[in-house]
Design a protein around this motif. Structure first.
Motif, PDB file in Angstrom:
ATOM      1  N   ILE A  66     -10.129  -9.045   7.458  1.00  0.00           N
ATOM      2  CA  ILE A  66     -11.355  -8.511   8.073  1.00  0.00           C
ATOM      3  C   ILE A  66     -11.017  -7.733   9.340  1.00  0.00           C
ATOM      4  N   ALA A  67     -10.122  -8.278  10.161  1.00  0.00           N
ATOM      5  CA  ALA A  67      -9.719  -7.601  11.399  1.00  0.00           C
ATOM      6  C   ALA A  67      -9.062  -6.254  11.097  1.00  0.00           C
ATOM      7  N   ILE A  68      -8.221  -6.230  10.071  1.00  0.00           N
ATOM      8  CA  ILE A  68      -7.542  -4.982   9.697  1.00  0.00           C
ATOM      9  C   ILE A  68      -8.548  -3.968   9.163  1.00  0.00           C
ATOM     10  N   ALA A  69      -9.454  -4.408   8.287  1.00  0.00           N
ATOM     11  CA  ALA A  69     -10.456  -3.506   7.711  1.00  0.00           C
ATOM     12  C   ALA A  69     -11.352  -2.928   8.801  1.00  0.00           C
ATOM     13  N   ALA A  70     -11.744  -3.762   9.772  1.00  0.00           N
ATOM     14  CA  ALA A  70     -12.600  -3.290  10.859  1.00  0.00           C
ATOM     15  C   ALA A  70     -11.883  -2.265  11.720  1.00  0.00           C
TER      16      ALA A  70
ATOM     17  N   GLN B 107     -15.233  14.596   4.761  1.00  0.00           N
ATOM     18  CA  GLN B 107     -14.008  14.019   4.206  1.00  0.00           C
ATOM     19  C   GLN B 107     -13.624  12.751   4.947  1.00  0.00           C
ATOM     20  N   ASN B 108     -13.659  12.792   6.279  1.00  0.00           N
ATOM     21  CA  ASN B 108     -13.300  11.611   7.073  1.00  0.00           C
ATOM     22  C   ASN B 108     -14.256  10.453   6.826  1.00  0.00           C
ATOM     23  N   THR B 109     -15.516  10.776   6.556  1.00  0.00           N
ATOM     24  CA  THR B 109     -16.527   9.738   6.362  1.00  0.00           C
ATOM     25  C   THR B 109     -16.466   9.098   4.974  1.00  0.00           C
ATOM     26  N   LEU B 110     -16.146   9.910   3.953  1.00  0.00           N
ATOM     27  CA  LEU B 110     -16.292   9.429   2.578  1.00  0.00           C
ATOM     28  C   LEU B 110     -15.000   9.261   1.795  1.00  0.00           C
TER      29      LEU B 110
ATOM     30  N   SER C 126       0.829  -1.207   0.000  1.00  0.00           N
ATOM     31  CA  SER C 126       0.000   0.000   0.000  1.00  0.00           C
ATOM     32  C   SER C 126       0.865   1.259   0.000  1.00  0.00           C
ATOM     33  N   GLU C 127       2.129   1.094  -0.419  1.00  0.00           N
ATOM     34  CA  GLU C 127       3.072   2.211  -0.551  1.00  0.00           C
ATOM     35  C   GLU C 127       3.274   2.945   0.769  1.00  0.00           C
ATOM     36  N   ASN C 128       3.203   2.183   1.881  1.00  0.00           N
ATOM     37  CA  ASN C 128       3.370   2.731   3.235  1.00  0.00           C
ATOM     38  C   ASN C 128       2.401   3.873   3.518  1.00  0.00           C
ATOM     39  N   SER C 129       1.239   3.803   2.910  1.00  0.00           N
ATOM     40  CA  SER C 129       0.210   4.825   3.102  1.00  0.00           C
ATOM     41  C   SER C 129      -1.008   4.199   3.783  1.00  0.00           C
ATOM     42  N   LEU C 130      -1.338   4.686   4.972  1.00  0.00           N
ATOM     43  CA  LEU C 130      -2.518   4.183   5.662  1.00  0.00           C
ATOM     44  C   LEU C 130      -3.790   4.590   4.926  1.00  0.00           C
ATOM     45  N   GLN C 131      -3.740   5.713   4.215  1.00  0.00           N
ATOM     46  CA  GLN C 131      -4.894   6.121   3.421  1.00  0.00           C
ATOM     47  C   GLN C 131      -5.187   5.098   2.334  1.00  0.00           C
ATOM     48  N   LYS C 132      -4.135   4.650   1.651  1.00  0.00           N
ATOM     49  CA  LYS C 132      -4.329   3.657   0.593  1.00  0.00           C
ATOM     50  C   LYS C 132      -4.719   2.303   1.175  1.00  0.00           C
ATOM     51  N   LEU C 133      -4.181   1.987   2.345  1.00  0.00           N
ATOM     52  CA  LEU C 133      -4.547   0.732   2.992  1.00  0.00           C
ATOM     53  C   LEU C 133      -6.018   0.770   3.409  1.00  0.00           C
ATOM     54  N   ALA C 134      -6.461   1.906   3.932  1.00  0.00           N
ATOM     55  CA  ALA C 134      -7.853   2.034   4.361  1.00  0.00           C
ATOM     56  C   ALA C 134      -8.815   1.938   3.186  1.00  0.00           C
ATOM     57  N   ALA C 135      -8.337   2.293   1.996  1.00  0.00           N
ATOM     58  CA  ALA C 135      -9.185   2.229   0.807  1.00  0.00           C
ATOM     59  C   ALA C 135      -9.317   0.808   0.265  1.00  0.00           C
ATOM     60  N   MET C 136      -8.479  -0.098   0.752  1.00  0.00           N
ATOM     61  CA  MET C 136      -8.530  -1.480   0.276  1.00  0.00           C
ATOM     62  C   MET C 136      -9.697  -2.229   0.909  1.00  0.00           C
ATOM     63  N   SER C 137     -10.362  -3.043   0.116  1.00  0.00           N
ATOM     64  CA  SER C 137     -11.384  -3.939   0.641  1.00  0.00           C
ATOM     65  C   SER C 137     -10.713  -5.204   1.164  1.00  0.00           C
TER      66      SER C 137
ATOM     67  N   GLY D  10     -10.960   3.631  13.138  1.00  0.00           N
ATOM     68  CA  GLY D  10     -10.120   4.821  13.137  1.00  0.00           C
ATOM     69  C   GLY D  10     -10.752   5.957  12.364  1.00  0.00           C
ATOM     70  N   ILE D  11     -11.356   5.624  11.222  1.00  0.00           N
ATOM     71  CA  ILE D  11     -12.023   6.637  10.400  1.00  0.00           C
ATOM     72  C   ILE D  11     -13.192   7.243  11.168  1.00  0.00           C
ATOM     73  N   ARG D  12     -13.979   6.403  11.834  1.00  0.00           N
ATOM     74  CA  ARG D  12     -15.140   6.895  12.572  1.00  0.00           C
ATOM     75  C   ARG D  12     -14.718   7.735  13.773  1.00  0.00           C
ATOM     76  N   ARG D  13     -13.599   7.363  14.380  1.00  0.00           N
ATOM     77  CA  ARG D  13     -13.095   8.128  15.525  1.00  0.00           C
ATOM     78  C   ARG D  13     -12.690   9.533  15.101  1.00  0.00           C
TER      79      ARG D  13
END
Length: 229
Positions: A86-90, A119-122, A57-68, A95-98
């Motif tokens: 599943i554990a990672i996605a959850a 922005q944080n939600t979508l 994910s190119e060391n990007s948590l944003q890109k990792l969070a976008a992964m299904s 984190g996004i909701r927080r």
């Protein structure tokens, strides 16, 4: 009895010990993922799996969070199966909701009052969605809802559904919102036409469209701020 140091712990357990001793903020992204992954296999330790996932994910948590979950499994990292994905996605979703500020009953006076929440939600969604924030007479938010979902390149919002939801909640104002998974914040011609269509239809019901906000991981674009309403 011999006192064990962190060096005596298995590689996969060291991040847990570090978190207990120093708190979660002291851990690297790889160490936090190691805890979520929990255990490795004959080929890779949990820490190795975490590092491979971050590299993918190119060391990007944003890109990792976008992964299904499917995206993560399809990386074919040995030891990263559906359960771990599943554990990672959850965890990333939590984190996004927080990060998203409580939005209900918040009074809106400018785009900044809601842009961060939207922005944080979508921003991490891989498909384009169209959402609405409904306002009362005091310009306080009374409802947020995603009203349509599309594909990677677009979605279609039905003005009739939007106005029906506004009437059901006795809303006097609407903030339109959609995301651009590509990151590009520039509104398309279709975005502009849809905004005008909903604004004109809402005016017949004495409902004011106060803004249309486009969000992505790059930031946000406000129709109101740009004088396009």
């Amino acid at each position: 009895m011999r006192k064990f140091s962190i060096k005596d712990w298995a590689v996969d357990d060291q991040p847990r010990k570090k978190l207990m001793q120093r708190g979660s903020s002291a851990l690297s992204n790889a160490e936090l993922l190691t805890i979520l992954i929990n255990n490795g296999n004959a080929f890779l330790s949990a820490n190795d799996i975490a590092k491979h996932l971050l590299m993918a994910s190119e060391n990007s948590l944003q890109k990792l969070a976008a992964m299904s979950v499917k995206d993560m499994v399809n990386l074919k990292i040995k030891g990263l199966g559906e359960a771990k994905a599943i554990a990672i996605a959850a965890s990333l979703e939590l984190g996004i909701r927080r990060q998203a500020d409580p939005i209900q009953q918040k009074q809106v006076s400018s785009s900044k009052d809601v842009a961060g929440y939207l922005q944080n939600t979508l921003q991490f969604l891989q498909r384009e969605v169209f959402a609405i924030l409904l306002l009362n007479r005091a310009n306080r938010i009374i409802h947020f809802e995603i009203v349509s979902e599309g594909g990677i390149t677009g979605t279609v919002a039905d003005p009739r559904i939007i106005l029906k939801k506004a009437l059901e909640r006795n809303a006097t104002g609407i903030i339109l919102c959609h995301n651009h998974p590509s990151g590009n914040l520039k509104p398309s011609h279709a975005d502009e036409m849809l905004t005008k269509k909903i604004k004109n239809a809402a005016s017949f019901l004495d409902i004011l469209v106060t803004d249309h906000i486009i969000v992505s991981h790059e930031g946000y674009f406000s129709f109101a701020d740009e004088g396009m309403l």
